[in-house]
Design an enzyme around this catalytic site. Structure first.
Site, mmCIF file in Angstrom:
data_model
loop_
_atom_site.group_PDB
_atom_site.id
_atom_site.type_symbol
_atom_site.label_atom_id
_atom_site.label_comp_id
_atom_site.label_asym_id
_atom_site.label_seq_id
_atom_site.Cartn_x
_atom_site.Cartn_y
_atom_site.Cartn_z
ATOM 1 N N HIS A 182 0.809 -1.216 0.000
ATOM 2 C CA HIS A 182 0.000 0.000 0.000
ATOM 3 C C HIS A 182 0.848 1.274 0.000
ATOM 4 C CE1 HIS A 182 0.438 -0.225 4.522
ATOM 5 N NE2 HIS A 182 0.504 1.086 4.363
ATOM 6 N N ASP A 219 0.013 -7.640 1.241
ATOM 7 C CA ASP A 219 0.421 -6.250 1.441
ATOM 8 C C ASP A 219 1.940 -6.122 1.489
ATOM 9 O OD1 ASP A 219 0.085 -3.537 1.643
ATOM 10 O OD2 ASP A 219 -0.294 -3.529 3.800
ATOM 11 N N ASN A 268 5.231 5.096 9.058
ATOM 12 C CA ASN A 268 5.986 3.935 9.546
ATOM 13 C C ASN A 268 5.783 2.716 8.650
ATOM 14 O OD1 ASN A 268 5.874 5.005 12.831
ATOM 15 N ND2 ASN A 268 7.679 3.945 12.066
ATOM 16 N N SER A 269 4.728 2.725 7.848
ATOM 17 C CA SER A 269 4.403 1.557 7.033
ATOM 18 C C SER A 269 5.591 1.130 6.189
ATOM 19 C CB SER A 269 3.218 1.850 6.114
ATOM 20 O OG SER A 269 2.033 1.945 6.841
ATOM 21 N N LEU A 288 -6.656 -25.317 -2.609
ATOM 22 C CA LEU A 288 -7.283 -26.584 -2.250
ATOM 23 C C LEU A 288 -8.705 -26.684 -2.786
ATOM 24 C CD1 LEU A 288 -6.990 -29.230 -0.663
ATOM 25 C CD2 LEU A 288 -7.705 -28.001 1.400
#
Length: 523
Positions: A146, A178, A252-253, A308
């Site tokens: 992001h 992400d 901070n991401s 699956l």
């Protein structure tokens, strides 16, 4: 003089009576007490010094970790051109006031005629900030998807190279986790990169440091502890976050969460907040979860996960216990007819207790194991079916591209005809009223054509067992106590045969979403 001295000596050594002895004892005790106080004070001072020494050593350890890590942490600035430029009224609305916005929208044509033609305005640019961590000598940088999604320009600034910026390209990205990997176009020599640790070894209470660019303040460090592990927030398809109270803010991401060995054990990703800032509840992607994604992104720019082909029931340990297991495992509520599970013989109602010779704990455990299995590989799987263990071999396939857009529940109508024939009052033991499935109920509640039998809930007692589990009108009951519900008559019969038992296992469906649940019955 000699005699006087002797007398004094005798007076001290040969007490005259009881009171003299007491005076000597008191004197000795006073000396001992004074010595004890002196020694105690010295010990307290020594203990205080030891405590301070330990505290200072810990403080220096933090500083050493930060000094080692900072050259591997980067600030990320992104820029994109807004492809839909704002209109004149949008550019001039004062303070974003909604009343002014509505005014300018309504009278924009008249304003334009009054002003006359205006020169075209340059496309506005949208800028963003974030963080990242260098993971190898080639200049690959790990960050959040992001942070770099839908950008035209990505610029990197390294902590120990102030004043220099580097452009970066996107090597690969994975919105389902992400995560994204960038690479500097012209990385400097002797690039310092971070070591990736083992997030599985981290436990609640372990000290961690978060490094990044909160609100654009580059090279910021905060500290805290691991608050919890395995948090799921429903924000991305694959998540099992580390929760931390180390302060994390916007910007901070993509920055690293670091242990005291100076290793990256997580990637700071999001916060839970009521204010827009840190409330002490931050979340980081565990680095062990990211490692396989990183390798695939660097190798081929995308991620291929195993598939699956089942729908898993929401976790409810009571169901596993009712099926004769220990509360763990995954209950299958539906099987894709074209998926690997169906071809291997897996059925609705099976309890998956082992995958690839590993005991399955819960839904997330199975999801990650399947996702990390290379497509094309045959995997042994053990299920519990009718109190018997059945071993199957499933050949894992790649995930379909539209996997996470499937399974959206259909919308249903509202209201009821007066001619509805309800068979139970809302105050029944299940707290519901039901009807047979016919053309009217199909239209009224949006029941799909693949449901050929069962009963549909038409009323809910808000204080009843069904309501407490989130059931509502429009939900179809397909099974009760592992027996098929054909119509209202079979519904009544199974409910009656349940007798005085306080619980009942039901299988329900709404739209494309199906699940098992254990209901408490009213006495």
């Amino acid at each position: 003089m000699r005699t006087n001295l002797r007398c004094r000596t005798v007076a001290l050594t040969r007490p005259r009576g009881v009171f003299g002895a007491k005076r000597v004892a008191i004197g000795i005790a006073a000396v001992v007490f004074a010595l004890a106080i002196t020694m105690a004070a010295g010990s307290a001072h020594a203990a205080e010094s030891e405590n301070l020494r330990i505290a200072k050593a810990l403080s220096n350890a933090y500083a050493e970790v930060v000094e080692r890590m900072l050259p591997a942490v980067v600030g990320i600035e992104t820029e994109k051109v807004n492809r839909s430029p704002r209109t004149d009224f949008e550019a001039e609305i004062p303070f974003g006031n909604e009343l002014f916005e509505e005014f300018f929208k309504r009278f924009q044509p008249e304003i334009d005629r009054f002003r006359g033609p205006r020169a075209p305005r340059e496309m506005p640019r949208i800028r963003g900030i974030g963080s990242g961590v260098i993971i190898d000598a080639e200049g690959h940088i790990l960050t959040n998807y992001h942070v770099i999604a839908d950008t035209d320009v990505i610029k990197i600034e390294i902590a120990n190279l102030k004043g220099r910026t580097f452009e970066a390209d996107i090597v690969g990205s994975d919105p389902n986790s992400d995560l994204a990997v960038l690479r500097m176009k012209d990385p400097p020599e002797n690039l310092i990169f971070a070591a990736l640790g083992d997030s599985d070894q981290m436990n609640p209470g372990n000290i961690v440091l978060a490094i990044g660019s909160p609100r654009g303040f580059k090279d910021s460090v905060t500290t805290g502890v691991v608050s919890a592990k395995g948090r799921t927030l429903g924000e991305v398809a694959y998540e099992s976050f580390i929760q931390t109270d180390a302060a994390i803010n916007p910007g901070n991401s993509g920055g690293p969460l670091v242990n005291l060995d100076g290793e990256v054990i997580g990637l700071n990703t999001m916060i839970a907040t009521r204010t827009g800032g840190s409330d002490g509840i931050g979340f980081a992607i565990p680095i062990n979860q990211a490692k396989s994604v990183i390798a695939q992104l660097i190798e081929k720019g995308s991620v291929t996960r195993g598939w699956l082909g089942i729908v898993m029931n929401p976790e409810e340990p009571e169901i596993s216990i009712a099926m004769g297991h220990d509360g763990t495992g995954v209950v299958v509520t539906d099987v894709d007819p074209d998926g690997p599970a169906a071809k291997a013989g897996l059925r609705k109602g099976d309890l998956v207790i082992s995958f690839d010779n590993v005991a399955i704990k819960d839904n997330e455990h199975l999801r990650y194991m399947v996702a990390e299995t290379p497509p094309g590989r045959g995997v042994p799987m053990v299920v519990l079916r009718d109190n018997e263990r059945v071993t199957l071999t499933v050949n894992i396939l790649p995930q379909p591209e539209d996997l996470f857009t499937r399974g959206r529940p259909a919308t249903s109508g509202q209201g009821e005809s007066r001619e509805d024939r309800e068979t139970n009052e809302a105050a029944s033991r299940l707290g519901i009223a039901v009807r047979n499935i016919d053309s009217q109920t199909r239209q009224l509640y949006g029941i799909e054509g693949d449901i050929i039998s069962g009963v549909v809930i038409t009323k809910i007692d808000p204080d009843g067992p069904a309501a407490s589990k989130g059931l509502e009108p429009g939900v179809v009951i397909i099974e009760m106590n592992r027996r098929p519900v054909i119509d209202v008559a079979s519904f009544r019969k199974i409910l009656q045969e349940n007798g005085d038992k306080e619980k009942m296992l039901v299988f329900v469906k709404r739209g494309a979403v199906a699940r098992y649940m254990m209901l408490d019955l009213k006495k």
